[in-house]
Design a protein around this motif. Structure first.
Motif, PDB file in Angstrom:
ATOM      1  N   CYS A 162     -37.531 -18.622  58.810  1.00  0.00           N
ATOM      2  CA  CYS A 162     -37.196 -19.941  58.751  1.00  0.00           C
ATOM      3  C   CYS A 162     -37.078 -20.272  57.185  1.00  0.00           C
ATOM      4  O   CYS A 162     -38.112 -20.057  56.407  1.00  0.00           O
ATOM      5  CB  CYS A 162     -37.433 -21.132  59.644  1.00  0.00           C
ATOM      6  N   TRP A 163     -35.775 -20.900  56.653  1.00  0.00           N
ATOM      7  CA  TRP A 163     -36.110 -21.427  55.260  1.00  0.00           C
ATOM      8  C   TRP A 163     -35.992 -22.893  55.281  1.00  0.00           C
ATOM      9  O   TRP A 163     -35.019 -23.257  55.691  1.00  0.00           O
ATOM     10  CB  TRP A 163     -34.816 -20.768  54.483  1.00  0.00           C
ATOM     11  N   HIS A 164     -37.168 -23.419  54.457  1.00  0.00           N
ATOM     12  CA  HIS A 164     -37.081 -24.699  54.646  1.00  0.00           C
ATOM     13  C   HIS A 164     -36.924 -25.508  53.325  1.00  0.00           C
ATOM     14  O   HIS A 164     -37.452 -25.200  52.422  1.00  0.00           O
ATOM     15  CB  HIS A 164     -38.279 -25.348  55.103  1.00  0.00           C
ATOM     16  N   ARG A 165     -35.703 -26.295  53.051  1.00  0.00           N
ATOM     17  CA  ARG A 165     -35.390 -26.843  51.806  1.00  0.00           C
ATOM     18  C   ARG A 165     -36.498 -28.179  51.614  1.00  0.00           C
ATOM     19  O   ARG A 165     -36.506 -28.905  52.511  1.00  0.00           O
ATOM     20  CB  ARG A 165     -34.087 -27.198  51.410  1.00  0.00           C
ATOM     21  N   MET A 166     -36.838 -28.161  50.366  1.00  0.00           N
ATOM     22  CA  MET A 166     -37.782 -29.279  50.245  1.00  0.00           C
ATOM     23  C   MET A 166     -37.126 -30.686  49.861  1.00  0.00           C
ATOM     24  O   MET A 166     -37.343 -31.725  49.901  1.00  0.00           O
ATOM     25  CB  MET A 166     -38.518 -29.059  48.927  1.00  0.00           C
ATOM     26  N   ASP A 167     -35.644 -30.803  49.622  1.00  0.00           N
ATOM     27  CA  ASP A 167     -34.809 -31.767  49.291  1.00  0.00           C
ATOM     28  C   ASP A 167     -34.478 -32.508  50.755  1.00  0.00           C
ATOM     29  O   ASP A 167     -33.630 -33.380  50.650  1.00  0.00           O
ATOM     30  CB  ASP A 167     -33.790 -31.651  48.498  1.00  0.00           C
ATOM     31  N   THR A 168     -34.727 -31.858  51.822  1.00  0.00           N
ATOM     32  CA  THR A 168     -34.209 -32.421  52.848  1.00  0.00           C
ATOM     33  C   THR A 168     -35.257 -32.066  54.054  1.00  0.00           C
ATOM     34  O   THR A 168     -36.117 -31.197  53.919  1.00  0.00           O
ATOM     35  CB  THR A 168     -32.892 -31.874  53.512  1.00  0.00           C
ATOM     36  N   GLN A 169     -35.270 -32.967  55.239  1.00  0.00           N
ATOM     37  CA  GLN A 169     -36.406 -32.544  56.077  1.00  0.00           C
ATOM     38  C   GLN A 169     -35.873 -31.435  57.449  1.00  0.00           C
ATOM     39  O   GLN A 169     -36.577 -31.259  57.994  1.00  0.00           O
ATOM     40  CB  GLN A 169     -36.794 -33.989  57.010  1.00  0.00           C
ATOM     41  N   LYS A 170     -34.485 -31.221  57.263  1.00  0.00           N
ATOM     42  CA  LYS A 170     -34.078 -30.288  57.901  1.00  0.00           C
ATOM     43  C   LYS A 170     -34.382 -28.776  57.795  1.00  0.00           C
ATOM     44  O   LYS A 170     -34.741 -28.396  56.441  1.00  0.00           O
ATOM     45  CB  LYS A 170     -32.647 -30.338  58.073  1.00  0.00           C
ATOM     46  N   VAL A 171     -34.327 -27.957  58.673  1.00  0.00           N
ATOM     47  CA  VAL A 171     -34.601 -26.443  58.600  1.00  0.00           C
ATOM     48  C   VAL A 171     -33.213 -26.009  57.908  1.00  0.00           C
ATOM     49  O   VAL A 171     -32.207 -26.218  58.681  1.00  0.00           O
ATOM     50  CB  VAL A 171     -34.959 -25.855  59.588  1.00  0.00           C
ATOM     51  N   ALA A 172     -33.287 -25.289  56.858  1.00  0.00           N
ATOM     52  CA  ALA A 172     -31.963 -24.989  56.181  1.00  0.00           C
ATOM     53  C   ALA A 172     -31.342 -23.767  57.018  1.00  0.00           C
ATOM     54  O   ALA A 172     -30.149 -23.857  57.422  1.00  0.00           O
ATOM     55  CB  ALA A 172     -32.303 -24.427  54.917  1.00  0.00           C
TER      56      ALA A 172
END
Length: 665
Positions: A162-172
């Motif tokens: 899983c790739w998690h972006r730091m600018d959003t709480q959603k899992v990218a």
């Protein structure tokens, strides 16, 4: 070493200048600080042992994870600390940090599952959590986290990346792993779509680790590279650390080509590689535990050209170490241990009471004859040379000195500058190297063996004569031409059934009333010279025994040397150990273990330093000057004193040094 004891106590004894205590303090301080790198330490009093450590890449903050769920932050410049996170019953496995120094993360066991949490370094605010995490990777830009997750129960896992972006709480984005790679996958470099998994293939009885990516096929390693197991990744320089099938550590670049021909041996067990070897965040260093002493670390630099000597030994923990991190300035390394100690090490230098003296024109092929007081005597291209170490210049040798003296075998040539001593039959030849004057003397010592060796000469021109294949020493007065009765080693002579013990080195003290002998049976013998002449005058046939043997070496004693100022005696053994003795009382003062081989030792002419000739024709100088030692000891401890305000007495002693020094951080 315990920096609070091994440095503080000798410095205090130096400060009070009591003669006996001062001597021991000097030697203790030198031995405590010889080649050490620890310069500061913190004690984790709030919780138990350390499980991992991590420096902030942009500040002087250090995070330490404890066994009882507490993460504490230290400012290594001021010593201030605070509890960052407190999660009881959590066991931390690993701390990670974003490269921009904004976020700190931890992988930990919370009950039966592995979890990951991310916090803000400054505020400790929780930013993100993830469950069933096997591995975590921070992107180089710090704007994305990649995790390897297990979803479902342990019997039917469904692993995914899983790739998690730091600018959003959603899992990218999440992708299920191909079935072939589902169980032992590790994230190598998610920025470049690079992962690794163990396969079922067998090669030289080892599982092969196979690199792959979602957007590309299996990545092949060059056929000429023997690669078996992936260990860790140096993210900054995109370097892979792994093992071959022979357990050699090898280094690959991002294209899976061997880097810099680096090679070192992995020493730990194959089932526990992760706990024995790991990468550091500077992009060029990794460490492994020293298998011979697992309290120590071997720190490797992949760019080191000499792979046979490619590591620094980091030693000083009293317990098993857990967690290692390197500061962004590459000058400081930290490591924790199971007793809650956090140690800080200097990587740019060691304690500087140790200097290396350079000799112009001297090469590795030079033939060293003797290291004596301020003089080094050696042969270069079969030419005798004398170098004054104190004045840093070569000493001219008179043209009148006979050629046969200069060309004599260096193992037999004896020099007590300005004299060189030669021997032919029972004749002793003294040549003044400065003016070429020559004197021939014929000894009248009565011993059966015609072959003998001249070992040393005192200030009053008393020669020591050692007949070959004996345990005897004779003193011969050059001026009166009187010979003493034989001195023995305090053990039975050869004709009474004693095994042979070679006399390797002899030296007189500065008064000329003590003689010390270093022997092949690990013992040093000391004689009272006045007693020797008294017994000789009585014309008795008794052997003259030493006043006491000095015992403590565990191997052959190869050299001994007296200080020119007192009865301090230094001895060198084949185990690269130097021991310091009070030769008059027989007391052992201290022991110094050299890291490399030593050939000979001597005090310089004023007793302010001890010189050691190593096996590589390098001369090491240990400073013995009181003021200099105090200044150097305080300077080395400056960060410790500044971060430990309770050390009021030590701060008072070192106040002058501290006022003109700055922290290294």
């Amino acid at each position: 070493m315990r920096i609070s004891d091994n440095l503080r106590n000798p410095i205090k004894r130096l400060f009070f200048k009591n003669s006996d205590e001062n001597l021991k303090a000097k030697i203790t301080l030198i031995t405590a600080l010889y080649n050490i790198r620890e310069y500061n330490r913190f004690k984790n009093n709030d919780f138990g042992g350390i499980t991992d450590l991590k420096f902030n890449p942009k500040t002087n903050l250090l995070a330490a994870a404890g066994e009882d769920g507490i993460i504490k932050l230290w400012d290594i410049k001021t010593g201030e600390n605070k509890v960052f996170v407190d999660m009881p019953w959590v066991i931390y496995y690993e701390l990670i940090s974003s490269l921009d120094g904004q976020n700190l993360g931890a992988v930990y066991a919370g009950g039966s599952i592995i979890e990951f949490q991310l916090w803000d370094w400054e505020s400790s605010k929780n930013i993100r959590s993830s469950s069933d995490v096997q591995d975590v990777f921070f992107s180089s830009s710090s704007n994305q986290i990649t995790t390897f997750n297990f979803n479902g129960d342990s019997d039917t896992p469904h692993p995914k990346i899983c790739w998690h972006r730091m600018d959003t709480q959603k899992v990218a984005e999440c992708k299920a792993l191909p079935e072939k790679y589902s169980l032992q996958t590790k994230i190598v470099d998610a920025d470049n779509d690079l992962f690794v998994s163990s396969t079922s293939q067998i090669y030289n009885n080892n599982n092969i680790d196979e690199f792959w990516g979602f957007n590309r096929n299996i990545i092949s390693i060059s056929n000429n590279i023997n690669f078996s197991k992936y260990i860790c990744y140096l993210q900054k320089n995109k370097i892979i650390i792994g093992l071959d099938s022979d357990n050699n550590i090898i280094v690959l670049d991002s294209q899976l080509n061997q880097h810099n021909n680096f090679s070192a041996l992995y020493e730990g067990p194959m089932w526990d590689v992760k706990n024995y070897i790991n990468c550091l965040e500077d992009g060029q260093s990794f460490y492994q535990r020293d298998i011979s002493n697992q309290k120590n670390l071997k720190l490797y630099d992949i760019n080191h050209k000499d792979s046979s000597n490619s590591y620094q030994l980091i030693k000083g923990h009293e317990n098993w170490n857990n967690g290692v991190s390197i500061h962004s300035n590459r000058k400081i390394l930290t490591s924790g241990s199971s007793d809650g100690q956090v140690l800080l090490w200097r990587l740019d230098k060691t304690f500087n009471t140790l200097n290396t003296l350079n000799v112009p024109d001297m090469s590795d092929n030079s033939q060293v004859i003797d290291l004596q007081s301020d003089y080094l005597i050696y042969k270069e291209n079969k030419k005798l040379k004398i170098f004054n170490l104190k004045e840093q210049k070569h000493i001219p040798i008179s043209d009148k000195v006979p050629a046969e003296i200069l060309n004599k075998d260096s193992n037999e040539l004896k020099i007590n500058y300005p004299y060189v001593i030669n021997q032919i039959g029972n004749e002793i030849i003294l040549v003044n190297l400065e003016n070429g004057e020559l004197e021939t003397k014929k000894h009248n010592c009565n011993f059966k063996n015609d072959s003998f060796q001249i070992s040393t000469i005192s200030e009053s021109e008393i020669l020591t004569i050692v007949p070959f294949q004996t345990n005897e020493i004779y003193l011969w007065d050059v001026n009166t031409q009187k010979c003493s009765h034989p001195l023995t080693l305090g053990r039975k002579p050869l004709d009474q059934g004693m095994h042979h013990s070679n006399i390797n080195s002899l030296d007189f003290n500065y008064r000329g009333d003590l003689l010390a002998a270093g022997n092949s049976d690990f013992i040093i013998d000391v004689w009272d010279i006045n007693e020797v002449w008294d017994i000789t005058k009585k014309n008795s046939d008794e052997y003259i025994n030493p006043i006491h043997p000095l015992k403590g070496h565990t191997n052959e004693v190869t050299d001994v040397s007296f200080s020119p100022n007192d009865d301090l005696l230094a001895s060198l053994s084949n185990y690269n150990t130097i021991k310091f003795w009070n030769a008059r009382t027989g007391d052992l003062i201290e022991t110094l273990k050299l890291d490399g081989g030593g050939q000979s030792i001597t005090f310089n002419s004023d007793g302010t330093s001890l010189l050691v000739m190593t096996g590589w024709n390098t001369i090491l100088e240990f400073n013995l000057t009181w003021d200099k030692l105090l200044e150097q000891g305080c300077d080395w401890m400056k960060d410790y004193i500044k971060t430990h305000p309770q050390e009021k007495e030590l701060k008072k002693i070192c106040r002058h040094t501290l006022s003109k020094s700055e922290s290294i951080n």
